[in-house]
Design a protein around this motif. Structure first.
Motif, PDB file in Angstrom:
ATOM      1  N   MET A   1     -34.999  44.724  25.651  1.00 57.40           N
ATOM      2  CA  MET A   1     -35.617  43.556  26.246  1.00 57.40           C
ATOM      3  C   MET A   1     -36.998  43.928  26.786  1.00 57.40           C
ATOM      4  O   MET A   1     -37.171  44.963  27.414  1.00 57.40           O
ATOM      5  CB  MET A   1     -34.730  43.027  27.370  1.00 57.40           C
ATOM      6  N   GLU A   2     -37.938  43.055  26.556  1.00 54.57           N
ATOM      7  CA  GLU A   2     -39.298  43.310  27.013  1.00 54.57           C
ATOM      8  C   GLU A   2     -39.414  43.090  28.520  1.00 54.57           C
ATOM      9  O   GLU A   2     -38.702  42.280  29.092  1.00 54.57           O
ATOM     10  CB  GLU A   2     -40.274  42.372  26.314  1.00 54.57           C
ATOM     11  N   THR A   3     -40.336  43.827  29.105  1.00 57.05           N
ATOM     12  CA  THR A   3     -40.633  43.630  30.523  1.00 57.05           C
ATOM     13  C   THR A   3     -42.076  43.168  30.659  1.00 57.05           C
ATOM     14  O   THR A   3     -42.892  43.353  29.766  1.00 57.05           O
ATOM     15  CB  THR A   3     -40.425  44.926  31.326  1.00 57.05           C
ATOM     16  N   SER A   4     -42.380  42.602  31.785  1.00 54.02           N
ATOM     17  CA  SER A   4     -43.712  42.073  32.052  1.00 54.02           C
ATOM     18  C   SER A   4     -44.725  43.192  32.214  1.00 54.02           C
ATOM     19  O   SER A   4     -44.388  44.304  32.611  1.00 54.02           O
ATOM     20  CB  SER A   4     -43.682  41.232  33.329  1.00 54.02           C
ATOM     21  N   GLU A   5     -45.964  42.885  31.892  1.00 51.93           N
ATOM     22  CA  GLU A   5     -47.038  43.863  32.102  1.00 51.93           C
ATOM     23  C   GLU A   5     -47.487  43.888  33.561  1.00 51.93           C
ATOM     24  O   GLU A   5     -48.228  44.774  33.970  1.00 51.93           O
ATOM     25  CB  GLU A   5     -48.217  43.553  31.199  1.00 51.93           C
ATOM     26  N   LYS A   6     -47.059  42.922  34.350  1.00 53.37           N
ATOM     27  CA  LYS A   6     -47.396  42.897  35.777  1.00 53.37           C
ATOM     28  C   LYS A   6     -46.620  43.982  36.492  1.00 53.37           C
ATOM     29  O   LYS A   6     -45.459  44.251  36.203  1.00 53.37           O
ATOM     30  CB  LYS A   6     -47.061  41.530  36.395  1.00 53.37           C
ATOM     31  N   GLY A   7     -47.260  44.607  37.448  1.00 53.92           N
ATOM     32  CA  GLY A   7     -46.656  45.728  38.154  1.00 53.92           C
ATOM     33  C   GLY A   7     -45.606  45.311  39.171  1.00 53.92           C
ATOM     34  O   GLY A   7     -45.746  44.305  39.861  1.00 53.92           O
ATOM     35  N   PHE A   8     -44.566  46.112  39.254  1.00 59.39           N
ATOM     36  CA  PHE A   8     -43.480  45.859  40.199  1.00 59.39           C
ATOM     37  C   PHE A   8     -43.943  46.041  41.643  1.00 59.39           C
ATOM     38  O   PHE A   8     -43.719  45.174  42.491  1.00 59.39           O
ATOM     39  CB  PHE A   8     -42.305  46.810  39.891  1.00 59.39           C
ATOM     40  N   ILE A  68     -40.019  41.405  35.778  1.00 62.77           N
ATOM     41  CA  ILE A  68     -40.916  42.388  36.372  1.00 62.77           C
ATOM     42  C   ILE A  68     -40.041  43.508  36.908  1.00 62.77           C
ATOM     43  O   ILE A  68     -39.297  43.322  37.864  1.00 62.77           O
ATOM     44  CB  ILE A  68     -41.760  41.748  37.485  1.00 62.77           C
ATOM     45  N   LYS A  69     -40.126  44.663  36.255  1.00 64.24           N
ATOM     46  CA  LYS A  69     -39.257  45.782  36.605  1.00 64.24           C
ATOM     47  C   LYS A  69     -40.084  47.019  36.906  1.00 64.24           C
ATOM     48  O   LYS A  69     -41.196  47.168  36.432  1.00 64.24           O
ATOM     49  CB  LYS A  69     -38.301  46.087  35.457  1.00 64.24           C
TER      50      LYS A  69
END
Length: 71
Positions: A1-8, A68-69
């Motif tokens: 599963m893809e994760t967001s490019e935004k930082g956790f 967001i991980k």
């Protein structure tokens, strides 16, 4: 599963310190939610608390529906 490019970490810190203004929602691209949080001061803190828990448990999503991980 893809994760967001935004930082956790940035998302978590923005919610923690500026969550009442919805800054974390603007950061992840959820503009309408950010505006509503800005107007209601984070739902008087309730919405901010819910988002903080969602981010901390890595269940918060960005505008594209990606989680967001942490790395």
């Amino acid at each position: 599963m893809e994760t967001s490019e935004k930082g956790f970490v940035p998302t978590l810190l923005l919610c923690l310190f500026l969550g009442g203004l919805g800054i974390h929602a603007f950061y992840v691209g959820r503009i309408v939610k950010g505006i509503l949080m800005l107007i209601t001061l984070g739902g008087l803190g309730i919405w901010q608390l819910i988002d903080l828990v969602m981010i901390a448990t890595q269940n918060f999503e960005d505008k594209q529906g990606l989680k967001i991980k942490s790395s």
